[in-house]
Design a protein around this motif. Structure first.
Motif, PDB file in Angstrom:
ATOM      1  N   LEU A 311       0.626 -14.799 -39.960  1.00  0.00           N
ATOM      2  CA  LEU A 311       1.824 -14.796 -40.807  1.00  0.00           C
ATOM      3  C   LEU A 311       2.626 -13.503 -40.685  1.00  0.00           C
ATOM      4  CD1 LEU A 311       0.146 -16.403 -43.916  1.00  0.00           C
ATOM      5  CD2 LEU A 311       2.082 -17.380 -42.674  1.00  0.00           C
ATOM      6  N   ALA A 312       2.081 -12.527 -40.029  1.00  0.00           N
ATOM      7  CA  ALA A 312       2.756 -11.239 -39.913  1.00  0.00           C
ATOM      8  C   ALA A 312       4.116 -11.391 -39.229  1.00  0.00           C
ATOM      9  CB  ALA A 312       1.879 -10.256 -39.155  1.00  0.00           C
ATOM     10  N   GLY A 313       5.170 -10.998 -39.905  1.00  0.00           N
ATOM     11  CA  GLY A 313       6.509 -11.053 -39.340  1.00  0.00           C
ATOM     12  C   GLY A 313       7.138 -12.433 -39.312  1.00  0.00           C
ATOM     13  N   ARG A 314       6.412 -13.444 -39.788  1.00  0.00           N
ATOM     14  CA  ARG A 314       6.955 -14.805 -39.803  1.00  0.00           C
ATOM     15  C   ARG A 314       7.941 -14.955 -40.963  1.00  0.00           C
ATOM     16  NH1 ARG A 314       6.013 -17.983 -35.267  1.00  0.00           N
ATOM     17  NH2 ARG A 314       3.843 -17.755 -34.591  1.00  0.00           N
ATOM     18  N   ARG A 315       9.027 -15.653 -40.685  1.00  0.00           N
ATOM     19  CA  ARG A 315      10.002 -15.919 -41.738  1.00  0.00           C
ATOM     20  C   ARG A 315       9.746 -17.311 -42.297  1.00  0.00           C
ATOM     21  NH1 ARG A 315      14.634 -18.063 -43.323  1.00  0.00           N
ATOM     22  NH2 ARG A 315      16.078 -16.800 -44.536  1.00  0.00           N
ATOM     23  N   LEU A 316       9.490 -17.376 -43.589  1.00  0.00           N
ATOM     24  CA  LEU A 316       9.179 -18.644 -44.234  1.00  0.00           C
ATOM     25  C   LEU A 316      10.205 -18.949 -45.316  1.00  0.00           C
ATOM     26  CD1 LEU A 316       5.314 -18.238 -44.736  1.00  0.00           C
ATOM     27  CD2 LEU A 316       6.496 -19.401 -42.859  1.00  0.00           C
ATOM     28  N   GLY A 317      10.618 -20.213 -45.377  1.00  0.00           N
ATOM     29  CA  GLY A 317      11.487 -20.668 -46.444  1.00  0.00           C
ATOM     30  C   GLY A 317      10.670 -21.404 -47.486  1.00  0.00           C
ATOM     31  N   LEU A 375      19.884 -22.353 -47.099  1.00  0.00           N
ATOM     32  CA  LEU A 375      19.722 -20.939 -46.741  1.00  0.00           C
ATOM     33  C   LEU A 375      18.262 -20.570 -46.518  1.00  0.00           C
ATOM     34  CD1 LEU A 375      22.289 -19.226 -49.160  1.00  0.00           C
ATOM     35  CD2 LEU A 375      22.524 -19.653 -46.699  1.00  0.00           C
ATOM     36  N   VAL A 376      17.334 -21.282 -47.165  1.00  0.00           N
ATOM     37  CA  VAL A 376      15.926 -20.946 -46.956  1.00  0.00           C
ATOM     38  C   VAL A 376      15.447 -21.418 -45.587  1.00  0.00           C
ATOM     39  CG1 VAL A 376      15.435 -21.058 -49.430  1.00  0.00           C
ATOM     40  CG2 VAL A 376      14.989 -23.049 -48.009  1.00  0.00           C
ATOM     41  N   ALA A 377      16.125 -22.406 -45.046  1.00  0.00           N
ATOM     42  CA  ALA A 377      15.711 -22.943 -43.751  1.00  0.00           C
ATOM     43  C   ALA A 377      16.272 -22.132 -42.579  1.00  0.00           C
ATOM     44  CB  ALA A 377      16.170 -24.396 -43.622  1.00  0.00           C
ATOM     45  N   LYS A 378      17.342 -21.404 -42.815  1.00  0.00           N
ATOM     46  CA  LYS A 378      18.023 -20.712 -41.717  1.00  0.00           C
ATOM     47  C   LYS A 378      17.102 -19.704 -41.036  1.00  0.00           C
ATOM     48  CE  LYS A 378      22.283 -18.216 -40.664  1.00  0.00           C
ATOM     49  NZ  LYS A 378      23.526 -17.616 -41.217  1.00  0.00           N
ATOM     50  N   GLY A 379      16.777 -19.974 -39.779  1.00  0.00           N
ATOM     51  CA  GLY A 379      15.947 -19.080 -38.993  1.00  0.00           C
ATOM     52  C   GLY A 379      14.492 -19.042 -39.385  1.00  0.00           C
ATOM     53  N   ALA A 380      14.036 -20.009 -40.184  1.00  0.00           N
ATOM     54  CA  ALA A 380      12.660 -19.973 -40.686  1.00  0.00           C
ATOM     55  C   ALA A 380      11.681 -20.547 -39.667  1.00  0.00           C
ATOM     56  CB  ALA A 380      12.556 -20.749 -41.992  1.00  0.00           C
ATOM     57  N   ASP A 381      10.487 -19.970 -39.642  1.00  0.00           N
ATOM     58  CA  ASP A 381       9.419 -20.479 -38.789  1.00  0.00           C
ATOM     59  C   ASP A 381       8.725 -21.677 -39.414  1.00  0.00           C
ATOM     60  OD1 ASP A 381       9.451 -18.470 -36.592  1.00  0.00           O
ATOM     61  OD2 ASP A 381       9.031 -17.092 -38.237  1.00  0.00           O
ATOM     62  N   ALA A 382       8.916 -21.861 -40.698  1.00  0.00           N
ATOM     63  CA  ALA A 382       8.394 -23.039 -41.400  1.00  0.00           C
ATOM     64  C   ALA A 382       9.017 -23.098 -42.777  1.00  0.00           C
ATOM     65  CB  ALA A 382       6.872 -22.990 -41.520  1.00  0.00           C
ATOM     66  N   LEU A 383       9.057 -24.312 -43.316  1.00  0.00           N
ATOM     67  CA  LEU A 383       9.522 -24.530 -44.671  1.00  0.00           C
ATOM     68  C   LEU A 383       8.306 -24.951 -45.497  1.00  0.00           C
ATOM     69  CD1 LEU A 383      12.423 -24.321 -45.775  1.00  0.00           C
ATOM     70  CD2 LEU A 383      12.596 -26.806 -45.565  1.00  0.00           C
ATOM     71  N   VAL A 384       8.175 -24.405 -46.710  1.00  0.00           N
ATOM     72  CA  VAL A 384       7.013 -24.689 -47.546  1.00  0.00           C
ATOM     73  C   VAL A 384       7.493 -25.226 -48.889  1.00  0.00           C
ATOM     74  CG1 VAL A 384       4.914 -23.773 -48.593  1.00  0.00           C
ATOM     75  CG2 VAL A 384       5.765 -22.801 -46.437  1.00  0.00           C
ATOM     76  N   GLY A 402      18.265 -28.509 -38.070  1.00  0.00           N
ATOM     77  CA  GLY A 402      19.115 -27.683 -37.229  1.00  0.00           C
ATOM     78  C   GLY A 402      19.050 -26.213 -37.576  1.00  0.00           C
ATOM     79  N   ALA A 403      18.709 -25.903 -38.849  1.00  0.00           N
ATOM     80  CA  ALA A 403      18.659 -24.516 -39.282  1.00  0.00           C
ATOM     81  C   ALA A 403      17.316 -23.857 -38.992  1.00  0.00           C
ATOM     82  CB  ALA A 403      18.956 -24.428 -40.776  1.00  0.00           C
ATOM     83  N   LEU A 404      16.253 -24.665 -38.892  1.00  0.00           N
ATOM     84  CA  LEU A 404      14.912 -24.114 -38.692  1.00  0.00           C
ATOM     85  C   LEU A 404      14.728 -23.585 -37.276  1.00  0.00           C
ATOM     86  CD1 LEU A 404      12.789 -26.876 -40.474  1.00  0.00           C
ATOM     87  CD2 LEU A 404      12.976 -24.483 -41.208  1.00  0.00           C
ATOM     88  N   THR A 405      13.984 -22.502 -37.154  1.00  0.00           N
ATOM     89  CA  THR A 405      13.580 -22.021 -35.832  1.00  0.00           C
ATOM     90  C   THR A 405      12.439 -22.867 -35.296  1.00  0.00           C
ATOM     91  OG1 THR A 405      14.271 -19.740 -36.290  1.00  0.00           O
ATOM     92  CG2 THR A 405      12.614 -20.051 -34.570  1.00  0.00           C
ATOM     93  N   SER A 406      11.466 -23.138 -36.170  1.00  0.00           N
ATOM     94  CA  SER A 406      10.369 -24.044 -35.831  1.00  0.00           C
ATOM     95  C   SER A 406      10.406 -25.199 -36.820  1.00  0.00           C
ATOM     96  CB  SER A 406       9.018 -23.328 -35.906  1.00  0.00           C
ATOM     97  OG  SER A 406       8.971 -22.258 -34.986  1.00  0.00           O
ATOM     98  N   ILE A 426      11.227 -33.243 -37.587  1.00  0.00           N
ATOM     99  CA  ILE A 426      10.440 -32.216 -38.273  1.00  0.00           C
ATOM    100  C   ILE A 426       8.999 -32.700 -38.420  1.00  0.00           C
ATOM    101  CG2 ILE A 426      10.191 -30.908 -40.429  1.00  0.00           C
ATOM    102  CD1 ILE A 426      13.187 -31.265 -40.892  1.00  0.00           C
ATOM    103  N   SER A 427       8.059 -31.805 -38.103  1.00  0.00           N
ATOM    104  CA  SER A 427       6.636 -32.100 -38.317  1.00  0.00           C
ATOM    105  C   SER A 427       6.310 -31.862 -39.787  1.00  0.00           C
ATOM    106  CB  SER A 427       5.762 -31.204 -37.441  1.00  0.00           C
ATOM    107  OG  SER A 427       6.006 -31.472 -36.070  1.00  0.00           O
TER     108      SER A 427
END
Length: 434
Positions: A311-317, A375-384, A402-406, A426-427
């Motif tokens: 999780l280090a450095g990961r961006r999460l929404g 906005l929480v999805a923009k560039g995020a590695d995952a959405l929670v 479209g906004a998610l990185t992963s 989306i998975s």
């Protein structure tokens, strides 16, 4: 039903709901609070807490002259020029104190403040959640032979408190003075609900017993969800099969990131402390608390695995911060508990919650709070998904993708339709689901 003159001390979730709903039943109610700014807002019909229908009740009963607001318990009990109060409800905070026991400082302070102002024949009602023996302790503190003390626990769920008050499953009233208990029970006569008249100690224990049973049920279903993850079973099908058994029922059989809020955490800890003081062990309740803490760590493991192991450095929404949907309450929120664990492993967190559109210092410090879900999805590695707000189901998932990185969503509430997300590319990762 005779209209009574009632004072409600404390205008938080319980006190304000109690006061407004009793006024709607025809009683004359004065609500007190120590916060003069809050009292002024309430006089203007402004309700700060998110509770459906409550503001309407306040405005309606203020206009009808059945509900007023004052500063301080003394003013509520002894400051009026009209008829003396007949019933005084104590609806003050009883937070978790040292070692998990309930902190009764506010109850004692109010009792000491008003004991010489109470009119003869008045009934003092403990509405706050308090340990067994509090009614007796309050009676001794008041030291008034002409004033009875009654336990009348509340069973209000945040987000549906008005509905719960006006359409209760039961009303519990306990006192060693039978006539006083009957007077309090009569306040609710219009509701036609089953009423349990008992002694004060039994009434006090009912609230803890009910909440601890619900906590055990939630911890049990979370343990089942973990087992389903390992065995390849589906917890939704398992709980559906269980819930059709009338002895079990469907309620409180949905897994999640753990239970929280203003009641279950402190009430489970308090019952453990009450039992320990009586020389009794309650291992089922203790295990439920431990299971709940473990559930939050399991969610951390699930999210970590979804983003590749670190999780280090990961961006999460994060979708959701409040402890449940339909409220703005962040107290003991499992969503915030999981957020703090994520932050502790170095994740960068952005969060959106319909009930909490702005940062709350001291509560949301681990996250950046935004006012739009995209906005929480923009560039995020995952959405929670951490809180079960229904509107999350109807998000524009194509835009989210479209906004998610992963393109991965970890749904700790099993709230979303996995097929909808799959069509958006989306998975979806649930809890205890195939």
């Amino acid at each position: 039903m005779f209209a009574r003159r009632i004072a409600v001390i404390g205008s938080g979730y319980v006190g304000l709901t109690t006061g407004a709903c009793l006024a709607s039943l025809g009683h004359r109610v004065v609500c007190a609070d120590i916060d003069s700014a809050k009292v002024e807002r309430l006089r203007e019909g402004v309700v700060d807490i998110l509770e459906p229908g409550l503001a309407d009740l306040v405005v309606e009963n203020r206009a009808a002259g059945r509900l007023e607001f004052v500063v301080g318990a003394r003013e509520a009990v002894g400051g009026g020029d009209g008829d003396p109060v007949e019933v005084v409800f104590l609806c003050v905070p009883t937070p978790m104190g040292v070692g998990g026991a309930a902190d009764l400082a506010a109850v004692r302070a109010v009792a000491e403040e008003v004991r010489h102002l109470l009119p003869s024949g008045c009934v003092v009602v403990n509405k706050s959640t308090v340990p067994v023996g509090t009614a007796e302790a309050t009676r001794r503190l008041l030291n008034r032979r002409d004033v009875a003390v009654v336990s009348n626990p509340e069973f209000l769920r945040e987000g549906s408190a008005v509905q719960d008050f006006l359409h209760p499953d039961r009303i519990v009233v306990g006192s060693d003075a039978q006539d006083a208990a009957e007077r309090v029970a009569a306040l609710y006569s219009k509701l036609g609900a089953p009423t349990v008249l008992t002694d004060a100690a039994s009434a006090e224990l009912v609230k803890y017993a009910a909440n601890c049973f619900l906590a055990m049920k939630l911890s049990y279903v979370n343990a089942l969800a973990e087992l389903c993850d390992v065995l390849g079973a589906d917890v939704g099908d398992v709980t559906e099969g269980m819930g059709h058994d009338r002895r079990i029922g469907q309620a409180f059989l949905r897994p999640g990131p753990g239970w929280g809020g203003s009641c279950l955490p402190k009430d489970t800890q308090a019952l453990v402390q009450v039992a320990a003081a009586a020389g009794i062990d309650v291992p089922l309740v203790s295990a439920s608390i431990e299971t709940n803490e473990r559930q939050q760590r399991l969610m951390l493991d699930k999210i970590r695995a979804a983003v590749g192991g670190s999780l280090a450095g990961r961006r999460l929404g994060l979708l959701g911060l409040t402890f449940k949907a339909g409220t703005d309450d962040l107290r003991d929120s499992p969503a915030l508990a999981v957020a703090r664990l994520l932050r502790g492993e170095g994740a960068e967190l952005t969060a959106y919650d319909p009930g909490c559109p702005h940062a709350v210092p001291g509560m949301t410090d681990a996250v950046t709070v935004v006012d739009e879900p995209l906005l929480v999805a923009k560039g995020a590695d995952a959405l929670v998904v951490l809180t079960e707000w229904p509107e999350f189901r109807s998000l524009d998932w194509a835009a989210v993708a479209g906004a998610l990185t992963s393109r991965v969503v970890v749904d700790t509430r099993n709230l979303l339709d996995s097929d909808v997300l799959r069509r958006a590319g989306i998975s979806w990762v649930g809890v205890g689901r195939r």
